[in-house]
Every structure is written in structure tokens, then in C-alpha cells.
Design an enzyme around this catalytic site. Structure first.
Site, PDB file in Angstrom:
ATOM      1  N   VAL A  34       0.855  -1.287   0.079  1.00  0.00           N
ATOM      2  CA  VAL A  34      -0.024   0.052  -0.030  1.00  0.00           C
ATOM      3  C   VAL A  34       0.970   1.168  -0.052  1.00  0.00           C
ATOM      4  CG1 VAL A  34      -1.630   1.477   1.292  1.00  0.00           C
ATOM      5  CG2 VAL A  34      -2.017  -1.197   0.904  1.00  0.00           C
ATOM      6  N   THR A 109      -1.301  -4.501   9.472  1.00  0.00           N
ATOM      7  CA  THR A 109      -1.936  -4.899  10.776  1.00  0.00           C
ATOM      8  C   THR A 109      -2.272  -6.767  10.524  1.00  0.00           C
ATOM      9  OG1 THR A 109      -4.013  -4.377   9.221  1.00  0.00           O
ATOM     10  CG2 THR A 109      -3.351  -2.762  11.168  1.00  0.00           C
ATOM     11  N   TYR A 280     -31.563  -8.004  -1.199  1.00  0.00           N
ATOM     12  CA  TYR A 280     -31.134  -8.803  -0.136  1.00  0.00           C
ATOM     13  C   TYR A 280     -29.851  -8.272   0.559  1.00  0.00           C
ATOM     14  CZ  TYR A 280     -34.308 -11.752  -2.706  1.00  0.00           C
ATOM     15  OH  TYR A 280     -35.390 -12.462  -3.596  1.00  0.00           O
ATOM     16  N   CYS A 291     -39.377 -21.364  -0.487  1.00  0.00           N
ATOM     17  CA  CYS A 291     -38.245 -21.662  -1.291  1.00  0.00           C
ATOM     18  C   CYS A 291     -36.980 -21.813  -0.787  1.00  0.00           C
ATOM     19  CB  CYS A 291     -38.200 -20.742  -2.567  1.00  0.00           C
ATOM     20  SG  CYS A 291     -39.767 -20.948  -3.643  1.00  0.00           S
ATOM     21  N   ARG A 354     -45.519 -20.797   5.238  1.00  0.00           N
ATOM     22  CA  ARG A 354     -44.568 -21.833   5.542  1.00  0.00           C
ATOM     23  C   ARG A 354     -42.990 -21.485   5.485  1.00  0.00           C
ATOM     24  NH1 ARG A 354     -45.770 -24.406  -0.475  1.00  0.00           N
ATOM     25  NH2 ARG A 354     -46.217 -22.388  -0.756  1.00  0.00           N
TER      26      ARG A 354
HETATM   27  N1  LIG Z   1      -1.718  -5.609   0.297  1.00  0.00           N
HETATM   28  C1  LIG Z   1      -3.133  -5.038  -0.083  1.00  0.00           C
HETATM   29  O1  LIG Z   1      -3.498  -5.162  -1.254  1.00  0.00           O
HETATM   30  C2  LIG Z   1      -3.630  -4.164   0.919  1.00  0.00           C
HETATM   31  C3  LIG Z   1      -4.864  -3.363   0.280  1.00  0.00           C
HETATM   32  C4  LIG Z   1      -5.365  -2.727   1.165  1.00  0.00           C
HETATM   33  C5  LIG Z   1      -5.398  -2.706   2.288  1.00  0.00           C
HETATM   34  N2  LIG Z   1      -4.388  -3.231   2.943  1.00  0.00           N
HETATM   35  C6  LIG Z   1      -4.096  -2.959   4.285  1.00  0.00           C
HETATM   36  O2  LIG Z   1      -2.855  -2.102   4.416  1.00  0.00           O
HETATM   37  C7  LIG Z   1      -1.895  -2.502   5.447  1.00  0.00           C
HETATM   38  C8  LIG Z   1      -0.617  -2.495   4.824  1.00  0.00           C
HETATM   39  O3  LIG Z   1      -0.468  -3.564   3.855  1.00  0.00           O
HETATM   40  P1  LIG Z   1       0.680  -3.915   2.914  1.00  0.00           P
HETATM   41  O4  LIG Z   1       0.496  -5.399   2.227  1.00  0.00           O
HETATM   42  O5  LIG Z   1       1.071  -2.715   2.376  1.00  0.00           O
HETATM   43  O6  LIG Z   1       1.719  -4.302   4.216  1.00  0.00           O
HETATM   44  P2  LIG Z   1       3.202  -4.852   4.344  1.00  0.00           P
HETATM   45  O7  LIG Z   1       3.362  -5.769   5.076  1.00  0.00           O
HETATM   46  O8  LIG Z   1       3.780  -5.131   2.700  1.00  0.00           O
HETATM   47  O9  LIG Z   1       4.289  -3.423   4.556  1.00  0.00           O
HETATM   48  C9  LIG Z   1       4.006  -2.948   5.608  1.00  0.00           C
HETATM   49  C10 LIG Z   1       5.249  -2.029   6.136  1.00  0.00           C
HETATM   50  O10 LIG Z   1       5.156  -1.308   7.275  1.00  0.00           O
HETATM   51  C11 LIG Z   1       6.456  -1.149   7.691  1.00  0.00           C
HETATM   52  N3  LIG Z   1       6.262  -0.801   8.994  1.00  0.00           N
HETATM   53  C12 LIG Z   1       6.098  -1.546  10.135  1.00  0.00           C
HETATM   54  N4  LIG Z   1       5.962  -0.778  11.382  1.00  0.00           N
HETATM   55  C13 LIG Z   1       6.614   0.464  10.959  1.00  0.00           C
HETATM   56  C14 LIG Z   1       6.896   1.713  11.449  1.00  0.00           C
HETATM   57  N5  LIG Z   1       6.679   1.858  12.966  1.00  0.00           N
HETATM   58  N6  LIG Z   1       7.096   2.756  10.788  1.00  0.00           N
HETATM   59  C15 LIG Z   1       7.282   2.729   9.523  1.00  0.00           C
HETATM   60  N7  LIG Z   1       7.073   1.574   8.729  1.00  0.00           N
HETATM   61  C16 LIG Z   1       6.783   0.387   9.529  1.00  0.00           C
HETATM   62  C17 LIG Z   1       7.082  -2.708   7.511  1.00  0.00           C
HETATM   63  O11 LIG Z   1       8.356  -2.696   7.623  1.00  0.00           O
HETATM   64  C18 LIG Z   1       6.509  -2.798   6.161  1.00  0.00           C
HETATM   65  O12 LIG Z   1       7.489  -2.609   4.955  1.00  0.00           O
HETATM   66  C19 LIG Z   1      -2.559  -3.476   6.194  1.00  0.00           C
HETATM   67  O13 LIG Z   1      -3.424  -2.925   7.041  1.00  0.00           O
HETATM   68  C20 LIG Z   1      -3.479  -4.030   5.229  1.00  0.00           C
HETATM   69  O14 LIG Z   1      -4.411  -4.899   5.579  1.00  0.00           O
HETATM   70  C21 LIG Z   1      -3.386  -3.863   2.121  1.00  0.00           C
END
Ligand SMILES: NC(=O)c1ccc[n+]([C@@H]2O[C@H](COP(=O)([O-])OP(=O)(O)OC[C@H]3O[C@@H](n4cnc5c(N)ncnc54)[C@H](O)[C@@H]3O)[C@@H](O)[C@H]2O)c1
Length: 461
Positions: A34, A109, A280, A291, A354
Site C-alpha cells: 500500500v 495489521t 437482499y 423456497c 410456510r
Molecule cells: N496489500 C494489499 O493489497 C492491501 C490492500 C488494502 C489494504 N491493505 C492494508 O494496508 C496495510 C498495509 O498492507 P501492506 O500489504 O502494504 O503491508 P506490508 O506488510 O507489505 O508493509 C507494511 C510495511 O510497514 C512497515 N512498518 C512497520 N512498522 C513501521 C513503523 N513503525 N514505521 C514505518 N514503517 C513500518 C514494514 O516494515 C513494512 O514495510 C494493512 O493493514 C493491510 O491490511 C493492504
């Protein structure tokens, strides 16, 4: 807070503007999927962006014009935006906060061992950002883009930021949740074409900060509460998982019978009135009728006979029963009251009893010793025939003694009115007759419920 549709009229005919109107100084925390895509796209859109991560490998990759993730188009975009001079990276949270006025939080997360959401990374980061805000002059907006469970911003992140900074949320700094909808594999395209931009925030300034960065996208800009936005993102992911599982379970059953599953699902999707539509999809009461329950049972049996497991489809009747129990428990919680049930058939406008969930509710209430009266203008026992008649006679043999013939009679004799059907004329009669000492339990999402001068509870709202 209800969603407001700010530019709902954006349609396919409106071309996306290439750039936002104004550019900002933005810090991005977490440079995974992200964060890296956001960094590259925001810099492409003209913003000055600082990327922050605790992983030095990711920082060095970006410094050397390379992307830390593999995605279509990201290598070229990262190279071009780093070359533009608008991107820098650091592991220094305080510096990044000082240099920018909007921060996006994109840290992971993941699941903890027990399945709950591990909020360790985001809470530790909030502590650092809060400490950095302490010495920062000027307003700063923090936008969480990580997926977080409902309540995280208001119950965890906001108190940490206030405690560490000594500043007031919504006054000295803004806090927003803006879910990210990109999918790995098509993330740049998804970033540029989200289903909508949705933001929940603690102040107008935070909403405006997000708007200034994303309103050039050809997507509706929707504003809601922080908790709704948090819940929405989790609901969207659950819905996607549900859709995939549905198609796969139908696929397995079809395959077991030698039927073309792709043709079945293609035709399921071709119905945009009842299938691929909002039909729905409103929280309400349990399903029933002649049904849905019987055909689900038959499908489950076919799967069993063919040695196929379809755990999701097989669990639907169980989930439906739990929903009926939930309504009964709301009534029993009030201490075995006298109950007036408005409706008995399985939905408004029919006399089909029913497998009506309201018949199940009536049976449970009688079993629990509640005094019960029922009014359903469509149900006249003398006119019930065949399977419909035998169904009610076998489930509630003395149903005739429970029926009343008017709203006056129903409301007059009840402590609790359980509303299971709705028609404008019934709604108006209920509004006119209900008393302050009574409780309405609403299974149908009554319109104008603010006009009811009594206690009110919804089925699941
Ligand atoms: N991957 C997806 O397709 C996607 C899509 C939408 C939402 N999300 C959500 O977005 C969030 C990130 O997902 P992701 O796949 O990019 O995660 P990821 O694990 O690829 O990247 C997370 C990054 O955060 C860094 N990090 C951790 N602690 C940190 C800190 N204190 N300061 C700075 N950087 C720090 C890590 O080193 C890592 O590089 C998650 O909550 C995920 O659920 C992901």
C-alpha cells in the site's frame, strides 16, 4: 453519521483530471504494497513525498530508484518519481512529521496467533508520531490507510496521539480513516480507479486534506464516520471472500454432477436485478418461505450424496436460526412481556406461512411462556389452503386463539410490539397508537421510526 455523497454525479463520461489542483507535502509510513504504491502515485501526481519505513532494505531500494514490491508498472513509476526529486525516504519519524503536513499510515495489521488483529505496529508508530507532533508547529493531518478493526482510531490511536503530543485531536491535529481498496497485481490501476474514495474523520480540516489529494480521481467522494469507514473496509473484504467461496462451492457441487460451473455462475451474474444488485443486502430479519430453506437443504443433500463439502452453504440455515434466536432474546431480555406480533407470514404482502421466521418466533415465545397476540392483515385462517394450512396447524395448532383483527387490539394488549411486516397504513396506525410505556422491536427497518413515541430496538441495528 450518514454518508454524504459529495460528487456522486461523477460518471464514466467525466474524464479524470491528470493532477490534483494543489500539491502537498506528504509523509507515508510503511512502504509495503500500500505504502510503496501510494508513494509512487502521490509523487507522480505532483506531491512532495517522504517515505518512512523501519526496514533499511526497502529504503535503500527506493534510494537506488527501485521499488520494494513487485507490481505491474511500479519499477518504471518509482524510477521516474525518484528522478523527479519529489521523493525522499528516511527511518526518522520525527523529521518526516516536521517536513510534511499530511501523513498516511500504511503499516501492516497482520493476524495475531489467536486470529485477532495485531495492532502492535500501528500503535507503536502512533506513539512516535504523537511525540513528533509535540514540537511541531501548525496543523497536521494523519490519515490511516491500514485496515484496522472498528474502534481502533477512536479508542487506541487518538488517545495515544493526544497523550504523546499533549495536543487536542480535531483541534491541533486531524485524524482520518480512508480505506485503501487496491489489489495486489493491479495496484496502480486500482489506486487510480477506486470504487469510491471514502473518508471518516474527526474534523472538517482532515476531510479537506484527503479531498485535496484524491478528488481529482473519477470516483465518488463519500464522507462518513470513522467507525463506519473502519467497518466498511472489513465488510468489503468479508464480502469478497464470501463471493469467492460461493462461486467455488457452487463450482464443486456443479462439478460433482457433471454440470458446467462457469456457465451456471455466468448466468447467476447475468441477473442484475436480484443477484448482482443491492437486493437482499440490507440488515433485516431472517429469511424463510417456501423456497429458500427447502432448496438450501436440497443443495446440501446433493453435496453430501456426492461426497462434496460445502461448509458455507450448509451453514446458512444455522446462521438464519441464530438470527431468529437473536430477536427472541431481545424480547425475553425484557422479562417475558406480553408480545404483540405484527405479521406472521414470511414477508409483507403474502399469506404464505410456510417456514416463516415469524412462525418460529411465535413458537419460541409461546414455549417461553409469553402471552402472545398476532395481527397480520393478509392472514385469514379460513382462507388458508393445502400445505400452507397444514404447516401452521402443525406448528401452532391453537393459532386461531392468538389472532387479533386490528392494530387497536394488538397494541392495546401488548407490552412489546414485534414488527415483522410493513405497509404505510400499518406504520401510520402503529405511530398513532403506540404508548410511551411500550417497546417496539423492529425487524423490517421501519421508515419514520423517530415518530414512534416509545422505546425502540432494531433487529440488528
Ligand atoms: N496489500 C494489499 O493489497 C492491501 C490492500 C488494502 C489494504 N491493505 C492494508 O494496508 C496495510 C498495509 O498492507 P501492506 O500489504 O502494504 O503491508 P506490508 O506488510 O507489505 O508493509 C507494511 C510495511 O510497514 C512497515 N512498518 C512497520 N512498522 C513501521 C513503523 N513503525 N514505521 C514505518 N514503517 C513500518 C514494514 O516494515 C513494512 O514495510 C494493512 O493493514 C493491510 O491490511 C493492504
Amino acid at each position: 453519521m450518514r454518508v454524504t455523497f459529495e460528487n456522486e454525479l461523477f460518471t464514466g463520461t467525466v474524464k479524470r483530471k491528470r493532477r490534483p489542483v494543489s500539491t502537498r507535502r506528504i509523509s507515508i509510513f510503511g512502504l509495503g504494497y500500500v505504502g510503496a504504491v501510494s508513494l509512487a502515485c502521490l509523487a507522480r501526481d505532483g506531491h512532495r513525498v517522504i517515505g518512512v519505513d523501519i526496514d533499511p532494505v526497502k529504503l535503500n531500494l527506493i534510494r537506488s530508484r527501485k521499488s520494494p514490491i513487485l507490481e505491474e508498472g511500479i519499477q518504471e513509476l518509482m524510477r521516474d518519481t525518484v528522478d523527479s526529486g519529489r521523493v525522499s525516504v528516511s527511518d526518522d519519524t520525527a523529521w518526516a512529521i516536521q517536513q510534511t503536513d499530511v501523513s498516511f499510515i500504511c503499516v501492516g495489521t497482520p493476524s495475531a496467533a489467536n486470529g485477532s488483529q495485531d495492532l502492535g505496529a500501528i500503535t507503536r508508530l502512533a506513539e512516535k508520531i504523537g511525540a513528533a507532533l509535540k514540537t511541531k508547529r501548525g496543523f497536521h493531518t494523519i490519515v490511516v490507510r491500514s485496515t484496522v478493526q472498528p474502534g481502533t482510531l477512536e479508542e487506541k490511536i487518538e488517545p495515544i496521539l493526544e497523550r504523546e503530543s499533549g495536543k487536542r485531536s480535531g483541534v491541533d491535529f486531524g485524524l482520518a480513516f480512508q480505506p485503501e481498496f487496491l489489489r495486489e497485481g493491479s495496484s496502480i490501476r486500482d489506486y487510480d480507479h477506486p470504487p469510491y474514495t471514502i473518508v471518516g474523520a474527526n474534523c472538517e480540516a482532515a476531510i479537506n486534506a484527503v479531498r485535496s489529494i484524491f478528488q481529482h480521481l473519477e470516483a465518488r467522494f463519500l464522507v462518513t464516520s470513522i467507525r463506519v469507514a473502519e467497518t466498511l473496509k472489513m465488510s468489503c473484504n468479508a464480502f469478497h471472500a464470501l463471493k469467492i467461496t460461493f462461486a467455488n462451492e457452487i463450482g464443486r457441487v456443479s462439478e460433482s454432477m457433471g454440470i458446467d460451473s462457469h456457465e451456471v455462475m455466468r448466468l447467476v451474474c447475468a441477473d442484475t436485478r436480484l443477484n448482482i444488485s443491492p437486493a437482499y443486502l440490507k440488515p433485516g430479519f431472517a429469511f424463510g418461505g417456501s423456497c429458500l430453506p427447502k432448496d438450501l437443504r436440497a443443495l446440501t443433500q446433493i453435496a453430501k450424496q456426492n461426497d462434496i463439502e460445502i461448509p458455507m452453504l450448509s451453514s446458512l440455515l444455522t446462521s438464519n436460526r441464530v438470527h431468529i434466536d437473536h430477536a427472541v432474546e431481545k424480547i425475553l431480555k425484557l422479562g417475558r412481556p406480553k408480545v404483540g406480533m405484527l405479521g406472521l407470514s414470511f414477508k409483507t404482502g403474502t399469506d404464505d406461512l410456510r417456514e416463516s421466521p415469524l412462525v418460529m418466533v411465535a413458537k419460541r415465545l409461546i414455549g417461553e411462556g409469553c402471552e402472545l397476540r398476532i395481527f397480520d392483515p393478509e392472514v385469514q385462517l379460513s382462507r388458508l389452503l393445502g400445505a400452507n394450512r397444514s404447516y401452521i396447524e402443525s406448528h401452532i395448532p391453537h393459532v386461531a386463539s392468538l389472532l387479533c383483527d386490528s392494530m387497536d387490539c394488538l397494541v392495546g394488549s401488548s407490552d412489546v410490539i414485534l414488527v415483522g411486516i410493513q405497509q404505510p397504513v400499518l406504520n401510520e396506525a402503529l405511530q398513532a397508537k403506540v404508548r410511551e410505556d411500550q417497546t417496539v422491536i423492529d425487524l423490517v427497518n421501519l421508515p419514520n421510526r423517530d415518530l414512534l413515541r416509545c422505546r425502540y430496538e432494531g433487529a440488528c441495528w
